[in-house]
Design an enzyme around this catalytic site. Structure first.
Site, mmCIF file in Angstrom:
data_model
loop_
_atom_site.group_PDB
_atom_site.id
_atom_site.type_symbol
_atom_site.label_atom_id
_atom_site.label_comp_id
_atom_site.label_asym_id
_atom_site.label_seq_id
_atom_site.Cartn_x
_atom_site.Cartn_y
_atom_site.Cartn_z
ATOM 1 N N HIS A 79 -106.835 -126.130 0.609
ATOM 2 C CA HIS A 79 -107.696 -125.572 1.813
ATOM 3 C C HIS A 79 -108.331 -124.128 1.868
ATOM 4 C CE1 HIS A 79 -108.217 -124.021 6.319
ATOM 5 N NE2 HIS A 79 -107.998 -123.146 5.232
ATOM 6 N N ASP A 158 -103.077 -124.630 18.933
ATOM 7 C CA ASP A 158 -104.157 -124.220 17.695
ATOM 8 C C ASP A 158 -105.534 -124.161 18.104
ATOM 9 O OD1 ASP A 158 -105.026 -122.057 15.472
ATOM 10 O OD2 ASP A 158 -106.325 -123.758 14.884
ATOM 11 N N ARG A 165 -108.449 -116.430 20.619
ATOM 12 C CA ARG A 165 -108.561 -115.401 19.364
ATOM 13 C C ARG A 165 -110.137 -114.932 19.463
ATOM 14 N NH1 ARG A 165 -106.110 -117.680 14.354
ATOM 15 N NH2 ARG A 165 -106.131 -115.249 13.795
ATOM 16 N N SER A 180 -102.248 -120.503 12.294
ATOM 17 C CA SER A 180 -103.380 -121.150 12.710
ATOM 18 C C SER A 180 -103.450 -122.498 11.954
ATOM 19 C CB SER A 180 -104.654 -120.306 13.178
ATOM 20 O OG SER A 180 -105.751 -121.075 12.907
ATOM 21 N N LYS A 184 -102.119 -126.497 11.252
ATOM 22 C CA LYS A 184 -102.877 -127.900 11.055
ATOM 23 C C LYS A 184 -102.681 -129.168 9.269
ATOM 24 C CE LYS A 184 -106.530 -124.577 11.670
ATOM 25 N NZ LYS A 184 -107.203 -124.084 12.369
HETATM 26 N N1 URA Z 1 -109.068 -120.397 9.713
HETATM 27 C C1 URA Z 1 -108.785 -121.382 10.627
HETATM 28 O O1 URA Z 1 -108.155 -122.280 10.352
HETATM 29 N N2 URA Z 1 -107.496 -119.525 11.906
HETATM 30 C C2 URA Z 1 -107.297 -118.310 11.538
HETATM 31 O O2 URA Z 1 -107.147 -118.134 12.405
HETATM 32 C C3 URA Z 1 -108.269 -118.297 10.825
HETATM 33 C C4 URA Z 1 -109.548 -119.327 10.009
#
Ligand code: URA
Length: 430
Positions: A79, A158, A165, A180, A184
């Site tokens: 990621h 999320d 957010r 977040s 995932k």
């Molecule tokens: N990327 C994400 O998926 N979530 C966040 O909160 C910040 C960056």
């Protein structure tokens, strides 16, 4: 559970219990807790923080708001917090797959200055990132790697929370970011998770200290949930590679996957893929690095990429033809002789965005062929009038003139050759 009392407690810096966090997130996901109370909670968390246990509870509650995938093969994913010219996933994921790990990679569309990995891939004619989870699993099993967008079944909490957010000034909070990102990645089911946390002018985390804090929290959170994990904090002050856009970034990634292009990002890609392979297969890191280098040279990594593209409906022949389509182009020239010093990643991304390579709002159409392609990198010698970069747009030539001046400000031309920079600025334990 009375939401208002939890808000009062968090506002005063208190802690929330596991049950309270689970109840709050479940209530929000099901629409029982209204957006304004969730937004207030996000702001309280931003200002007061969460301890390690609360962050782990938040992550788990968000992960369990939707489906969780399971795999019966060795799996690893990488990621990235995102950067300018960040086509690294397009190289790293197939490269790791070519070394015998399966790579399920759910990725995002871009909002902001540049397209996301999914947008880049969808510049390949026919390639679809919108797969059902069943199709996604089938592609991972058959091709060894799949890159697709997250469906609504994965972490719906999320999706709802991130949208809030984004408009309430509550993105910049380590516990919320960890919840977040990690929810995932945990839901996607990979056994090994490797994180690229970028730092610098073109990154989400502007300072190295913040980036290290986030990287540490992601690794600890993944390990606490039984996954193997590692992170690198990497420099994001200058664009990654030469291409910033969508189709041009895919073309650059293909050239690297075919072993035809050597750029400073290649060893970084090898490092990430090697971490995935070493952790998942229990191999020594040096051995994994060697395997990755070999698979970039012998075509094995490119073969995985091509298999994924085919399985997701894309045509690399049609992509090659698309690159030949006429577009409006302008080549920027060096105003004086010297060495290329810094190239401001943020300004390059801004120009690429203004040319049409990103989207301002969800649903905006991206111009796949728009972007910036640098002709030089840091430390290169340039003569007055020699090319610095080419900008392109398939929409209108006016855009080029307006953006050329702005792009010029991204380059510093200096009289002494600048020192080469290390892209890796910090690494976690393995
Ligand atoms: N990327 C994400 O998926 N979530 C966040 O909160 C910040 C960056």
């Amino acid at each position: 559970m009375i939401a208002k009392l939890l808000l009062d407690r968090k506002r005063e810096g208190g802690t929330l219990s596991t049950e309270e966090i689970e109840g709050f997130i479940a209530g929000f996901t099901q629409g029982e807790i209204p957006d304004y109370q969730m937004a207030a909670m996000a702001m309280a968390i931003c200002c007061r923080g969460m301890d390690v246990r609360e962050t782990a509870d938040l992550t788990r509650a968000m992960q369990n708001s939707g489906r969780t995938l399971e795999w019966d093969v060795p799996t690893a994913d990488k990621h990235s917090t995102g950067g300018v010219g960040d086509k690294l996933s397009l190289i790293i994921q197939p490269l790791a797959a070519s070394c015998g790990v399966f790579v399920p990679s759910l990725t995002g569309r871009g909002l902001g200055l540049t397209g996301g990995t999914a947008d880049k891939l969808e510049s390949i004619p026919g390639y679809s990132c919108s797969l059902s989870l069943e199709k996604f699993q089938a592609v991972v099993k058959s091709a060894g790697v799949s890159m697709a967008v997250q469906t609504d079944e994965i972490t719906p909490a999320d999706k709802k929370l991130y949208a809030l957010r984004d408009v309430t000034g509550t993105v910049a909070s380590i516990p919320l970011i960890v919840g977040s990102i990690l929810s995932k990645k945990l839901a996607e089911g990979s056994d090994t998770l490797v994180f690229d946390v970028k730092t610098g002018i073109g990154a989400f985390m502007k300072t190295e200290a913040e980036a290290v804090e986030l990287a540490t929290a992601l690794v600890n959170g993944a390990r606490a949930n039984g996954r193997k994990a590692a992170a690198l904090v990497t420099d994001m002050n200058e664009p990654l590679g030469r291409a910033v856009g969508n189709a041009n970034e895919v073309a650059e990634a293909i050239a690297i996957l075919k072993g035809e292009l050597e750029l400073p990002i290649v060893p970084l890609c090898v490092e990430f893929a090697a971490l995935m392979v070493a952790l998942e297969k229990g191999m020594a890191l040096d051995e994994a690095r060697e395997l990755c280098r070999t698979n970039l040279k012998n075509g094995a990594a490119y073969a995985k990429f091509a298999a994924m593209v085919e399985a997701q409906g894309g045509s690399l022949e049609a992509f090659a033809q698309k690159l030949e389509e006429p577009v409006f182009r302008f080549t920027l020239q060096a105003p004086k002789s010297g060495y290329v010093g810094n190239i401001d990643a943020h300004l390059v991304a801004k120009v690429a965005f203004q040319l049409g390579a990103g989207r301002a709002q969800a649903g905006d159409r991206i111009d796949d062929l728009a972007g910036v392609t640098l002709a030089v990198g840091r430390g290169d010698k340039v003569a007055m009038g020699s090319p610095l970069a080419t900008i392109s747009s398939s929409r209108t030539p006016d855009l080029l003139e307006r953006n050329a001046g702005e792009l010029l400000a991204a380059f510093s031309i200096v009289s002494e050759k600048p020192e080469a920079k290390e892209l890796i600025v910090w690494r976690s334990s393995m």
